[in-house]
Design an enzyme around this catalytic site. Structure first.
Site, PDB file in Angstrom:
ATOM      1  N   VAL A   1       0.858  -1.192   0.000  1.00 37.84           N
ATOM      2  CA  VAL A   1       0.000   0.000   0.000  1.00 37.84           C
ATOM      3  C   VAL A   1       0.897   1.246   0.000  1.00 37.84           C
ATOM      4  O   VAL A   1       1.715   1.424   0.916  1.00 37.84           O
ATOM      5  CB  VAL A   1      -0.937   0.018   1.223  1.00 37.84           C
TER       6      VAL A   1
ATOM      7  N   HIS B   1       2.960   3.291   6.387  1.00 40.13           N
ATOM      8  CA  HIS B   1       2.298   2.639   7.518  1.00 40.13           C
ATOM      9  C   HIS B   1       3.320   1.859   8.319  1.00 40.13           C
ATOM     10  O   HIS B   1       4.226   1.254   7.766  1.00 40.13           O
ATOM     11  CB  HIS B   1       1.170   1.711   7.057  1.00 40.13           C
TER      12      HIS B   1
HETATM   13  P1  AMP Z   1       2.501  -3.715   3.336  1.00 41.70           P
HETATM   14  O1  AMP Z   1       2.782  -5.005   2.626  1.00 41.70           O
HETATM   15  O2  AMP Z   1       3.546  -3.367   4.348  1.00 41.70           O
HETATM   16  O3  AMP Z   1       2.224  -2.589   2.364  1.00 41.70           O
HETATM   17  O4  AMP Z   1       1.191  -3.953   4.190  1.00 41.70           O
HETATM   18  C1  AMP Z   1      -0.091  -3.589   3.790  1.00 41.70           C
HETATM   19  C2  AMP Z   1      -1.045  -4.128   4.818  1.00 41.70           C
HETATM   20  O5  AMP Z   1      -2.291  -3.496   4.658  1.00 41.70           O
HETATM   21  C3  AMP Z   1      -1.283  -5.636   4.724  1.00 41.70           C
HETATM   22  O6  AMP Z   1      -0.898  -6.247   5.952  1.00 41.70           O
HETATM   23  C4  AMP Z   1      -2.795  -5.746   4.467  1.00 41.70           C
HETATM   24  O7  AMP Z   1      -3.384  -6.839   5.126  1.00 41.70           O
HETATM   25  C5  AMP Z   1      -3.295  -4.417   5.015  1.00 41.70           C
HETATM   26  N1  AMP Z   1      -4.555  -3.940   4.453  1.00 41.70           N
HETATM   27  C6  AMP Z   1      -4.884  -3.834   3.148  1.00 41.70           C
HETATM   28  N2  AMP Z   1      -6.117  -3.328   3.014  1.00 41.70           N
HETATM   29  C7  AMP Z   1      -6.578  -3.096   4.270  1.00 41.70           C
HETATM   30  C8  AMP Z   1      -7.799  -2.579   4.808  1.00 41.70           C
HETATM   31  N3  AMP Z   1      -8.802  -2.193   4.017  1.00 41.70           N
HETATM   32  N4  AMP Z   1      -7.930  -2.506   6.144  1.00 41.70           N
HETATM   33  C9  AMP Z   1      -6.929  -2.905   6.961  1.00 41.70           C
HETATM   34  N5  AMP Z   1      -5.756  -3.388   6.518  1.00 41.70           N
HETATM   35  C10 AMP Z   1      -5.584  -3.503   5.196  1.00 41.70           C
END
Ligand code: AMP
Length: 119
Positions: free
Chosen positions: A100, A104
């Site tokens: 994403v 985060h």
């Molecule tokens: P990353 O790989 O570090 O970019 O992590 C992205 C994280 O966002 C993953 O652990 C996903 O499970 C989480 N994620 C994606 N969409 C959502 C959402 N709508 N609500 C909560 N977490 C999400």
């Protein structure tokens, strides 16, 4: 990389899609990860539009940085994680598998988490 205002966390910040909120202040929002990798798996995001740690560390103001990092600590405190401990992860870019494109921090806790990397 330019910020994509249609990424899923931008939608959560706008209230276009729901989240399971844990903590919020003027600088940051914390919510449960939709695909938990541990008994506690919470994401903390800054309210400003920053793609990644690389972007945030250069372009965020001192106030935004302070506010965000305080919010990470406050989230962990409110979750009661300080005694047993927790892990912070901020995947940045392709090699780290950042999915994403909005900065985060993952807070992972609730069991012994094992070695830092699986391999
Ligand atoms: P990353 O790989 O570090 O970019 O992590 C992205 C994280 O966002 C993953 O652990 C996903 O499970 C989480 N994620 C994606 N969409 C959502 C959402 N709508 N609500 C909560 N977490 C999400």
């Amino acid at each position: 990389m330019a910020y994509d205002s249609n990424n899923v966390f931008a939608m959560i910040l706008r209230g276009d899609i729901p989240c399971d909120k844990v903590y919020e202040d003027e600088f940051a929002l914390s919510f449960k990860d939709i695909n938990a990798q541990a008994p506690v798996h919470v994401l903390v995001i800054p309210k400003g539009e920053y793609v990644s740690m690389a972007d945030f560390s250069v372009n965020a103001s001192a106030e935004e940085m302070t506010g965000f990092f305080r919010a990470v600590g406050e989230t962990a405190r409110e979750l009661g994680l300080e005694d047993d401990g927790y892990r912070l992860i901020a995947n940045t870019g392709a090699n780290a598998h950042q999915e994403v494109p909005h900065l985060h921090f993952h807070i992972l806790a609730g069991r012994k988490l094992g070695p830092m990397l699986s391999r």
